[in-house]
Design a protein around this motif. Structure first.
Motif, PDB file in Angstrom:
ATOM      1  N   ARG A  91       0.837  -1.202   0.000  1.00  0.00           N
ATOM      2  CA  ARG A  91       0.000   0.000   0.000  1.00  0.00           C
ATOM      3  C   ARG A  91       0.871   1.251   0.000  1.00  0.00           C
ATOM      4  NH1 ARG A  91      -3.014  -3.126   4.023  1.00  0.00           N
ATOM      5  NH2 ARG A  91      -4.921  -3.930   3.029  1.00  0.00           N
ATOM      6  N   TYR A  92       0.436   2.220  -0.768  1.00  0.00           N
ATOM      7  CA  TYR A  92       1.005   3.567  -0.728  1.00  0.00           C
ATOM      8  C   TYR A  92      -0.091   4.469  -0.171  1.00  0.00           C
ATOM      9  CZ  TYR A  92       4.474   1.632  -3.976  1.00  0.00           C
ATOM     10  OH  TYR A  92       5.451   0.858  -4.575  1.00  0.00           O
ATOM     11  N   GLY A  93      -0.016   4.727   1.124  1.00  0.00           N
ATOM     12  CA  GLY A  93      -1.092   5.480   1.757  1.00  0.00           C
ATOM     13  C   GLY A  93      -2.385   4.677   1.681  1.00  0.00           C
ATOM     14  N   PRO A  94      -3.470   5.291   1.236  1.00  0.00           N
ATOM     15  CA  PRO A  94      -4.748   4.573   1.169  1.00  0.00           C
ATOM     16  C   PRO A  94      -4.884   3.676  -0.064  1.00  0.00           C
ATOM     17  CG  PRO A  94      -5.033   6.822   0.411  1.00  0.00           C
ATOM     18  CD  PRO A  94      -3.607   6.719   0.882  1.00  0.00           C
ATOM     19  N   LEU A  95      -3.935   3.756  -0.993  1.00  0.00           N
ATOM     20  CA  LEU A  95      -4.030   3.004  -2.237  1.00  0.00           C
ATOM     21  C   LEU A  95      -3.250   1.694  -2.141  1.00  0.00           C
ATOM     22  CD1 LEU A  95      -3.470   5.908  -4.809  1.00  0.00           C
ATOM     23  CD2 LEU A  95      -5.653   4.975  -3.975  1.00  0.00           C
ATOM     24  N   GLU A  96      -3.873   0.618  -2.562  1.00  0.00           N
ATOM     25  CA  GLU A  96      -3.203  -0.683  -2.574  1.00  0.00           C
ATOM     26  C   GLU A  96      -2.668  -0.945  -3.973  1.00  0.00           C
ATOM     27  OE1 GLU A  96      -4.182  -4.321  -0.053  1.00  0.00           O
ATOM     28  OE2 GLU A  96      -5.123  -4.786  -1.980  1.00  0.00           O
ATOM     29  N   THR A 128       6.307  -2.130  -8.480  1.00  0.00           N
ATOM     30  CA  THR A 128       6.095  -2.392  -7.061  1.00  0.00           C
ATOM     31  C   THR A 128       6.451  -3.826  -6.711  1.00  0.00           C
ATOM     32  OG1 THR A 128       4.370  -0.702  -6.909  1.00  0.00           O
ATOM     33  CG2 THR A 128       4.395  -2.398  -5.199  1.00  0.00           C
TER      34      THR A 128
END
Length: 220
Positions: free
Chosen positions: A13-18, A45
């Motif tokens: 995850r990058y912050g709220p984004l998976e 990723t």
């Protein structure tokens, strides 16, 4: 095929984004693994997760049967993992020769010059002054000089002329290592390769939607 390293149910995850949704990615020891997908698909990723430069939110990284999820990137490098990212892959303030010396075990970078003769006249130049293709040659040379068991390269031929790109894929195929490269699409020079075997994993929006041999891949 013997699996050298793998992602198991990996989520990043990058912050709220998976960015990765439970990806399973086995990397055989005796094959060339190609991750393909458009920008944002998760291929970069996945490489970073294997290398340890991004943490997993869930899942594991297993290397020869041992869980290395908690190992930092530098610890994985010491164990024999070489990661060549797509950006900031060379030391721009150092000369080409100094970059190569840092990548080699004993300061001998003959193998890199043999692979990329065009680097020879550039040895005294600072890496930051090179063209994009020249910087990629220098970056990929890290993999040629490293005694790595696992080699991960993000867009190895970016900015290279077609003959140099073809040479790059030949050099990576010849490495005595488990090699994973990430590309937007399968390079044409790898479509008919039989030795070593080429395995393709296509990612879309963080999930693997295809895995198999190049001949099984649907044309775009």
């Amino acid at each position: 095929m013997t699996v050298e390293i793998e992602l198991r149910a990996a989520r990043v995850r990058y912050g709220p984004l998976e960015a990765l949704h439970g990806v399973h990615l086995p990397v055989p020891a005796d094959a060339l693994t190609v991750l393909i997908g458009r920008n944002g698909s998760g291929r970069t990723t996945a490489l970073r997760a294997l290398a340890g430069t991004v943490p997993l939110a869930a899942g594991r990284v297993v290397w020869r049967g041992s869980d290395v999820t908690g190992l930092r990137a530098d610890e994985r490098a010491r164990r024999g993992l070489c990661f060549v990212p797509d950006l900031r892959a060379v030391y721009g303030t150092l000369t080409v020769a100094e970059n190569l010396e840092l990548s080699s075990v004993d300061g001998d970078f003959t193998q890199a010059i043999d692979g990329y003769p065009a680097l020879r006249p550039l040895l005294g130049r600072r890496a930051g002054t090179l063209s994009g293709g020249e910087q990629r040659m220098l970056a990929v040379s890290r993999a040629l000089l490293s005694p790595a068991r696992v080699v991960l390269v993000d867009e190895p031929a970016q900015g290279m002329a077609p003959p140099v790109a073809a040479r790059t894929y030949e050099l990576l195929r010849a490495l005595d290592a488990a090699v994973v490269i990430a590309e937007q699409r399968l390079p044409s020079g790898l479509s008919g390769v039989r030795t070593p075997p080429v395995l393709v994993h296509e990612l879309r929006r963080g999930s693997v939607v295809f895995r198999g041999e190049p001949a099984e891949l649907s044309p775009e």
